[in-house]
Design a protein around this motif. Structure first.
Motif, short mmCIF file in Angstrom:
data_model
loop_
_atom_site.label_atom_id
_atom_site.label_comp_id
_atom_site.label_asym_id
_atom_site.label_seq_id
_atom_site.Cartn_x
_atom_site.Cartn_y
_atom_site.Cartn_z
N THR A 1 -84.82 -80.31 35.70
CA THR A 1 -85.90 -81.28 35.44
C THR A 1 -87.11 -80.63 34.78
OG1 THR A 1 -86.66 -80.95 37.71
CG2 THR A 1 -85.23 -82.83 37.31
N SER A 2 -87.27 -79.31 35.00
CA SER A 2 -88.44 -78.63 34.41
C SER A 2 -88.36 -78.55 32.89
CB SER A 2 -88.54 -77.20 34.93
OG SER A 2 -88.53 -77.20 36.32
N VAL A 3 -87.17 -78.60 32.36
CA VAL A 3 -87.02 -78.31 30.93
C VAL A 3 -86.99 -79.60 30.09
CG1 VAL A 3 -84.49 -78.31 30.61
CG2 VAL A 3 -85.88 -76.53 29.53
N ILE A 4 -86.93 -80.76 30.73
CA ILE A 4 -86.78 -82.02 29.99
C ILE A 4 -87.96 -82.25 29.04
CG2 ILE A 4 -86.72 -84.54 30.21
CD1 ILE A 4 -85.03 -84.14 32.75
N GLY A 5 -89.16 -81.95 29.54
CA GLY A 5 -90.35 -82.14 28.70
C GLY A 5 -90.26 -81.33 27.42
N ARG B 1 -87.54 -80.39 25.87
CA ARG B 1 -86.50 -80.95 24.98
C ARG B 1 -87.05 -82.10 24.16
NH1 ARG B 1 -84.16 -76.76 25.53
NH2 ARG B 1 -82.74 -76.35 27.25
N LEU B 2 -88.04 -82.82 24.72
CA LEU B 2 -88.57 -84.01 24.05
C LEU B 2 -89.90 -83.73 23.34
CD1 LEU B 2 -87.92 -86.52 27.00
CD2 LEU B 2 -86.45 -86.06 25.04
N ALA B 3 -90.33 -82.46 23.36
CA ALA B 3 -91.68 -82.12 22.89
C ALA B 3 -91.92 -82.42 21.41
CB ALA B 3 -91.98 -80.64 23.17
N ASP B 4 -90.86 -82.32 20.58
CA ASP B 4 -91.06 -82.52 19.14
C ASP B 4 -90.71 -83.93 18.70
OD1 ASP B 4 -90.07 -79.16 18.25
OD2 ASP B 4 -92.05 -80.06 18.51
N ILE B 5 -90.72 -84.84 19.65
CA ILE B 5 -90.43 -86.24 19.32
C ILE B 5 -91.74 -87.01 19.34
CG2 ILE B 5 -89.20 -88.32 20.03
CD1 ILE B 5 -87.09 -86.44 21.32
N GLU B 6 -92.05 -87.65 18.22
CA GLU B 6 -93.32 -88.34 18.08
C GLU B 6 -93.40 -89.54 19.03
OE1 GLU B 6 -95.60 -87.22 15.87
OE2 GLU B 6 -97.05 -88.80 16.31
N ARG B 7 -92.33 -90.30 19.07
CA ARG B 7 -92.37 -91.54 19.86
C ARG B 7 -91.01 -91.81 20.51
NH1 ARG B 7 -94.44 -97.14 17.14
NH2 ARG B 7 -94.82 -98.11 19.15
N VAL B 8 -91.02 -92.11 21.82
CA VAL B 8 -89.79 -92.48 22.51
C VAL B 8 -89.87 -93.96 22.86
CG1 VAL B 8 -88.31 -92.10 24.53
CG2 VAL B 8 -89.53 -90.17 23.52
N ILE B 9 -88.90 -94.72 22.39
CA ILE B 9 -88.89 -96.16 22.68
C ILE B 9 -87.63 -96.50 23.46
CG2 ILE B 9 -88.84 -98.49 21.71
CD1 ILE B 9 -90.40 -97.47 19.32
N ALA B 10 -87.80 -96.97 24.69
CA ALA B 10 -86.68 -97.37 25.53
C ALA B 10 -86.45 -98.86 25.36
CB ALA B 10 -86.96 -97.03 26.99
N VAL B 11 -85.22 -99.23 25.00
CA VAL B 11 -84.89 -100.64 24.78
C VAL B 11 -84.20 -101.16 26.04
CG1 VAL B 11 -83.59 -102.25 23.35
CG2 VAL B 11 -84.68 -100.26 22.31
N ALA B 12 -84.87 -102.11 26.70
CA ALA B 12 -84.38 -102.61 27.99
C ALA B 12 -84.30 -104.13 27.94
CB ALA B 12 -85.33 -102.17 29.10
N GLY B 13 -83.76 -104.71 29.00
CA GLY B 13 -83.69 -106.17 28.96
C GLY B 13 -83.33 -106.80 30.28
N GLY B 14 -82.91 -105.96 31.23
CA GLY B 14 -82.64 -106.53 32.54
C GLY B 14 -81.28 -107.20 32.66
N LYS B 15 -80.95 -108.08 31.75
CA LYS B 15 -79.67 -108.82 31.88
C LYS B 15 -78.65 -108.29 30.88
CE LYS B 15 -79.08 -112.77 34.44
NZ LYS B 15 -78.59 -112.16 35.67
N GLY B 16 -77.38 -108.28 31.24
CA GLY B 16 -76.34 -107.82 30.34
C GLY B 16 -76.04 -108.85 29.26
N GLY B 17 -75.63 -108.37 28.11
CA GLY B 17 -75.18 -109.28 27.07
C GLY B 17 -76.26 -109.85 26.17
N VAL B 18 -77.53 -109.48 26.40
CA VAL B 18 -78.58 -110.06 25.54
C VAL B 18 -78.62 -109.37 24.17
CG1 VAL B 18 -80.09 -110.79 27.42
CG2 VAL B 18 -80.42 -108.54 26.44
N GLY B 19 -78.04 -108.16 24.11
CA GLY B 19 -78.01 -107.49 22.81
C GLY B 19 -78.90 -106.27 22.74
N LYS B 20 -79.11 -105.59 23.88
CA LYS B 20 -79.94 -104.37 23.86
C LYS B 20 -79.33 -103.31 22.95
CE LYS B 20 -79.57 -104.09 28.34
NZ LYS B 20 -78.97 -105.41 28.31
#
Lengths: 134, 251
Positions: B12-16, B18-37
């Motif tokens: 867990t210490s190294v995760i930050g 690994r992501l340090a050179d990424i400008e923006r992280v966008i998580a695509v969520a939706g709660g329900k299955g099948g909506v097209g995430k």
């Protein structure tokens, strides 16, 4: 093989811990290497030494690696077992499990009831058992 | 000499890092299955890439990964270089457990899911990216909670369709995220054009139902010709405006 990434995570974690506990010198790190990940000890040690060689807090730390035997338990019938990867998996499957132990659910089933619903209780991957320092 | 017995998980210490050179992280969520995430996440990745952005896509739906079917794989595997380096698929650095599951079922329980999520986040070397898009599975379980926990800079984008059943689930997802201080870029309507977002979400745009999408699966060229792609491209300026303010011209 990605032992470098795993060694890097150990170093990161030890340094974070040392900062928190105000250790200025780490003398010994005891690491458990879960058998399921089939970590190459030489590659792991080499990476550890390379990563730490310029850091005076950790560069002289003794690295002790102890294997942790795999323990699996079926969630459906309760069967507990251990295994040798060579007995059950092809080369490609072993490689996949080396990277991501949980992918074993795609390749293995309970030897008693045939369920894929088992848990990896021990032997999964790299853990730090203890750190000695001052 | 003091001895400390932390029983630490070193990953867990190294995760930050690994992501340090990424400008923006966008998580695509939706709660329900099948909506097209997965469809929206994959097409969003392709749309950003088509505008010259360096994009990564992480398929975190370990039970039902499908992004590899949308992008199309031809035997590529991650390379190893002090970690695992996702290959470029259709111009996108793409990570999926499908590289390792040989198309077989992957029934992983809760603790195992978190273990594999942490493992992938700890060993994947993304390099320098403008965007990392994370395709989350439905529900408010391990994948969503672990991204909230281990990727504190992640912004969330909700996908919904115009059904009360879906909008109710997304409403609760947004409550959860806002309670935790996690930025919600907004909501994208999929398979429709009603434009009536769930409560709590800003409306980003609609993606109309497009029956040519299914036939285009696996081909970047064919996907780029769909109305789906065109509709996603229209949404990009709004996503960018929410980030830096006026980074892109309104399309």
């Amino acid at each position: 093989m990605h032992e470098w990434a795993l060694a890097e995570s150990v170093v990161c974690s030890v340094l974070e811990f040392s900062k928190k506990e105000k250790l200025t010198l780490v003398s010994e790190i005891n690491v458990l290497l879960g058998e399921m990940q089939v970590i190459d000890r030489e590659a792991f040690t080499f990476a550890f030494r390379e990563i730490t060689k310029r850091n005076p807090v950790i560069r002289n730390a003794k690295l002790n690696m102890k294997p942790e035997k795999t323990r699996l338990e079926c969630e459906r019938c309760g069967k507990k077992w251990t295994f040798s990867l060579e007995d059950r998996l092809t080369g490609n499957e072993r490689e996949s499990v080396h990277f991501l132990p949980e992918i074993s659910h795609s390749y293995m089933k309970c030897p008693r009831c045939g369920s894929r619903d088992f848990s990896i209780k021990k032997g999964r991957g790299v853990r730090i058992k203890s750190i000695k320092g001052e | 000499m003091t001895a400390a017995n932390p029983e630490l998980d070193p990953r867990t210490s190294v995760i930050g890092r690994r992501l340090a050179d990424i400008e923006r992280v966008i998580a695509v969520a939706g709660g329900k299955g099948g909506v097209g995430k997965s469809s929206v996440a994959s097409m969003l990745s392709l749309a950003l890439s088509s505008e010259g952005k360096k994009v990564g896509l992480l398929d975190m739906d370990f039970h039902g990964p499908t992004d590899h079917l949308i992008l199309g794989l031809s035997g590529e595997m991650p390379a190893e270089d002090k970690g695992i380096v996702p290959p470029e698929i259709s111009g996108i650095r793409f990570m999926t457990i499908s590289y390792y599951s040989s198309g077989k079922p992957s029934p992983i329980r809760g603790d195992g899911l978190t273990e594999s999520i942490i493992e992938l986040l700890a060993i994947t070397k993304w390099g320098k990216l403008d965007y990392l898009i994370i395709d989350l599975p439905p529900g408010l379980g391990e994948a969503t909670l672990d991204i909230m926990r281990f990727v504190p800079d992640a912004e969330f984008l909700a996908v919904y369709n115009d059904s009360r059943l879906v909008k109710e689930t997304v409403r609760n997802l947004i409550i959860l995220l806002k309670e935790s201080g996690i930025p919600v870029i907004g909501a994208v309507e999929n398979m429709g054009s009603k434009g009536d977002p769930p409560e709590g979400a800003s409306f980003l745009g609609s993606v109309r139902y497009d029956d040519s999408f299914e036939k285009a699966l696996g081909s970047r060229e064919m996907l780029a010709k769909t109305n789906f792609f065109a509709d996603v491209k229209k949404i990009l300026p709004r996503i960018n405006r929410k980030f830096g303010g006026g980074q892109d011209e309104e399309g």
